[in-house]
Design a protein around this motif. Structure first.
Motif, PDB file in Angstrom:
ATOM      1  N   GLU A  75      -1.718   3.354   5.051  1.00  0.00           N
ATOM      2  CA  GLU A  75      -2.696   3.682   4.015  1.00  0.00           C
ATOM      3  C   GLU A  75      -2.698   5.169   3.680  1.00  0.00           C
ATOM      4  O   GLU A  75      -3.149   5.568   2.601  1.00  0.00           O
ATOM      5  CB  GLU A  75      -4.092   3.244   4.457  1.00  0.00           C
ATOM      6  CG  GLU A  75      -4.286   1.729   4.388  1.00  0.00           C
ATOM      7  CD  GLU A  75      -5.514   1.254   5.145  1.00  0.00           C
ATOM      8  OE1 GLU A  75      -6.284   2.126   5.651  1.00  0.00           O
ATOM      9  OE2 GLU A  75      -5.719   0.031   5.249  1.00  0.00           O
TER      10      GLU A  75
ATOM     11  N   ILE B 286       0.815  -1.209   0.000  1.00  0.00           N
ATOM     12  CA  ILE B 286       0.000   0.000   0.000  1.00  0.00           C
ATOM     13  C   ILE B 286       0.851   1.261   0.000  1.00  0.00           C
ATOM     14  O   ILE B 286       0.333   2.353  -0.235  1.00  0.00           O
ATOM     15  CB  ILE B 286      -0.961   0.013   1.201  1.00  0.00           C
ATOM     16  CG1 ILE B 286      -0.198  -0.121   2.516  1.00  0.00           C
ATOM     17  CG2 ILE B 286      -2.000  -1.079   1.083  1.00  0.00           C
ATOM     18  CD1 ILE B 286      -1.087  -0.069   3.742  1.00  0.00           C
TER      19      ILE B 286
ATOM     20  N   GLY C 136      -0.066   6.789   3.072  1.00  0.00           N
ATOM     21  CA  GLY C 136       0.989   6.981   2.086  1.00  0.00           C
ATOM     22  C   GLY C 136       2.024   7.992   2.543  1.00  0.00           C
ATOM     23  O   GLY C 136       2.199   8.257   3.734  1.00  0.00           O
TER      24      GLY C 136
ATOM     25  N   ASP D 228      -1.531  -0.277   9.868  1.00  0.00           N
ATOM     26  CA  ASP D 228      -2.209  -0.360   8.575  1.00  0.00           C
ATOM     27  C   ASP D 228      -2.877   0.962   8.210  1.00  0.00           C
ATOM     28  O   ASP D 228      -2.831   1.402   7.058  1.00  0.00           O
ATOM     29  CB  ASP D 228      -3.243  -1.483   8.588  1.00  0.00           C
ATOM     30  CG  ASP D 228      -2.603  -2.862   8.617  1.00  0.00           C
ATOM     31  OD1 ASP D 228      -1.392  -2.951   8.356  1.00  0.00           O
ATOM     32  OD2 ASP D 228      -3.311  -3.847   8.906  1.00  0.00           O
ATOM     33  N   ALA D 229      -3.496   1.609   9.195  1.00  0.00           N
ATOM     34  CA  ALA D 229      -4.164   2.884   8.928  1.00  0.00           C
ATOM     35  C   ALA D 229      -3.145   3.964   8.562  1.00  0.00           C
ATOM     36  O   ALA D 229      -3.387   4.782   7.657  1.00  0.00           O
ATOM     37  CB  ALA D 229      -4.985   3.312  10.136  1.00  0.00           C
TER      38      ALA D 229
ATOM     39  N   SER E 272     -10.885   4.367  10.541  1.00  0.00           N
ATOM     40  CA  SER E 272     -10.063   3.405   9.794  1.00  0.00           C
ATOM     41  C   SER E 272      -9.275   2.515  10.753  1.00  0.00           C
ATOM     42  O   SER E 272      -9.109   1.316  10.505  1.00  0.00           O
ATOM     43  CB  SER E 272      -9.116   4.136   8.834  1.00  0.00           C
ATOM     44  OG  SER E 272      -8.176   4.933   9.538  1.00  0.00           O
TER      45      SER E 272
ATOM     46  N   ASN F 173      -9.932  -1.522  11.079  1.00  0.00           N
ATOM     47  CA  ASN F 173      -8.825  -2.482  11.032  1.00  0.00           C
ATOM     48  C   ASN F 173      -8.812  -3.361  12.272  1.00  0.00           C
ATOM     49  O   ASN F 173      -8.613  -4.580  12.198  1.00  0.00           O
ATOM     50  CB  ASN F 173      -7.484  -1.743  10.927  1.00  0.00           C
ATOM     51  CG  ASN F 173      -7.288  -1.036   9.606  1.00  0.00           C
ATOM     52  OD1 ASN F 173      -7.983  -1.329   8.628  1.00  0.00           O
ATOM     53  ND2 ASN F 173      -6.367  -0.100   9.565  1.00  0.00           N
TER      54      ASN F 173
END
Length: 577
Positions: A392, A95, A394, A388-389, A406, A410
């Protein structure tokens, strides 16, 4: 179409159908593979009218296989397509954008550079989340370097070193090496001496405002042309602590006419009278500025890629002047914007959180109202959900908003299947309407709801009725109306009590009767700590039989981590819906 062409078409169709089905995790479709098949095999085009009839039985046969059989057959017919499939899956799973020019390095080496002036707030989790994920992607190397060379303005907290390492571990990562910049003063001094010998630095005693006026006018400081020997002597006196704060600084010679005044002859070392809190560093008085210290360390530890805030673009430019003097290659740099989180009333500021704790407005760093990693951890949120959040988001140079939803989504995906259910009836606190105790007659002596709705094999809970149950005020039925007490059955309200009706579950399936949670009126009292404040209520008895640190889902309320079951009331921390 002759037999040879048909055989070739069937084999090509099977490869395409297998690939298509595995890629999309669904049945292959004749229409979906027809185009690629004809494009890759122009010799089939003259048989276009017949091709669908050739493909259909092949596709039907492929769709009759399970996933393992499809993959095995594709490996037999076209192993390169399996490799392509795996490469696509790996790319889909990544991601984060690729780091720049990774092929030019034998190993991707990155660093975390926390200032240990307190435990981490939630925004601090972005750096280890992203760099740790890049380490996994590239099988790279990660340093945790504590940038603790400011014993006055951003004074280190001695507990924060271990607290930060603990937070990194909670997020799921382990640094390959951990260093403290305050242990490396002699290394910075040696490089300052070398820089002086190269003519790249000078000592300056100009008052701050006076130098600022010269700098802004693009005029050199009168000390800029000191001979190297004098500069060296004065710097050694700085190292020996012979000057007081503000008396003398060491400046890097850059470009006094540079279009950006912030880059003109910037400070590399200054005097600080306040002793460092670490005993090992308490005797030092000559301290490097962050740009000098960080730049030296990045080179000496072989850092290949730096991720830093967009507001630190000038840092890279300042450090580039030092790197040019030493003939070093500057690492690749990715600048990102700030992460913003609007779900909290408390700002993501270490100093503000410390102030609120000291003022008694927060109970500590793990108060559920605090936007901190410790808070989310105590609430029962897994580090993986945060990572993970954050990943995501970026590495955009624009500011980004992190939605707490988010992280919650998760975490729900991670914990839902393993988390037992329980009842908790809220009586008082933010967002509650109160609770009502009602006598109950008829029906069984206890409710027997499932431990987990998706896993009957885990059994059922035993929730005694004890002649009186408590319902949340909004769930209390009007006179003559029915509700379904989950795990117990259907009851009707009348004359100030609930009476079991004996109706079967069809009344729920038909939509006539709502399903609600409940608890025996004499059940254990529980205090649920939430982001909005504490909520008190009554839980089903089995809750206090769990171990502390267990995560439960209070049905129709949300996930919560059991924190302290030895008190009255027991204490749990609310995680999320």
């Amino acid at each position: 179409m002759d037999d040879d062409v048909r055989e070739q078409a069937e084999e090509a169709a099977e490869v395409n159908a297998l690939f298509n089905a595995l890629k999309h995790e669904s049945d292959a479709q004749v229409g979906a593979i027809m185009g690629p098949l004809m494009g890759e095999n122009p010799e089939f085009r003259e048989y276009g009218d017949e091709m669908a009839g050739v493909l259909a039985p092949v596709v039907e046969r492929v769709n009759g296989m399970d996933a393992a059989e499809k993959r095995e057959r594709l490996a037999e017919l076209a192993p390169e397509r399996v490799e392509e499939l795996d490469a696509e899956e790996e790319e889909d799973d990544q991601i984060l954008p690729d780091l720049p020019n990774v092929d030019e390095y034998d190993e991707v080496r990155m660093r975390l550079a926390p200032n240990p002036n307190g435990p981490w707030h939630l925004g601090s989790a972005r750096m280890p989340s992203v760099i740790g994920t890049y380490k996994e992607i590239y099988d790279g190397w990660m340093l945790c370097r504590f940038d603790d060379t400011d014993p006055e303005t951003k004074r280190p907290d001695l507990d924060a070193y271990d607290e930060i390492l603990d937070a990194i571990d909670y997020l799921g990562f382990e640094p390959d090496e951990v260093v403290k910049a305050s242990d490396r003063l002699d290394i910075y001094y040696d490089h300052a001496r070398e820089l002086i010998d190269l003519g790249g630095a000078y000592t300056c005693s100009c008052p701050g405002e006076e130098f600022s006026d010269l700098k802004n006018a693009g005029e050199p400081c009168p000390h800029r042309d000191k001979d190297v020997e004098t500069v060296r002597e004065e710097f050694e006196a700085m190292v020996d602590g012979e000057y007081d704060s503000g008396d003398l600084v060491l400046r890097v010679k850059s470009d006094i006419t540079h279009k950006n005044p912030a880059l003109r002859d910037f400070v590399a070392f200054r005097m600080i009278d306040t002793p460092h809190p670490r005993e090992e560093a308490a005797e030092y008085r000559c301290w490097p500025m962050l740009d000098f210290q960080s730049g030296i360390d990045d080179h000496l530890t072989g850092i290949t890629h730096i991720v830093r805030g967009i507001d630190l673009q000038d840092s890279a430019k300042r450090q580039a002047f030092v790197y040019d003097y030493f003939g070093w290659e500057y690492p690749e740099v990715v600048h990102w914007g700030h992460v913003q989180i609007d779900a909290y009333d408390v700002p993501m500021s270490t100093s503000t959180i410390i102030e609120k704790i000291e003022a008694g407005e927060l109970t500590g760093w793990d108060d559920p109202r605090a936007p901190t990693i410790a808070s989310l951890r105590r609430r029962g949120i897994r580090g993986e959900a945060i990572v993970d959040a954050m990943a995501e988001l970026g590495t955009s140079s624009s500011n980004v908003d992190l939605a707490m939803s988010s992280i919650y989504s998760n975490n729900r995906d991670i914990v839902d299947e393993e988390t037992d259910r329980a009842f908790f009836v809220r009586e008082a606190g933010p967002g509650t309407e109160g609770a009502v105790a009602l006598p109950i007659s008829g029906g069984p002596d206890a409710g027997e709801p499932l431990v987990h709705p998706n896993h009957e094999d885990r059994g059922r809970r035993h929730v005694p009725v004890d002649d009186e149950v408590v319902l949340e005020a909004g769930d209390v039925p009007d006179e003559g109306e029915r509700v379904w007490l989950k795990g117990f059955g259907c009851v009707r309200a009348g004359d100030g009590e609930l009476v079991a009706t004996g109706d079967d579950l069809d009344v729920v399936r038909e939509g006539d009767v709502p399903v609600i949670h409940w608890a025996p009126a004499g059940g254990p009292r529980l205090r649920l700590r939430t982001m909005d404040g504490d909520v008190t209520g009554i839980a089903e008895p089995g809750v206090v039989d769990y171990d502390e640190d267990t995560l439960l889902q209070f049905e129709r309320v949300g996930f919560a981590r059991l924190d302290d079951l030895s008190t009255e009331p027991a204490v749990a921390y609310y995680a999320h819906p």
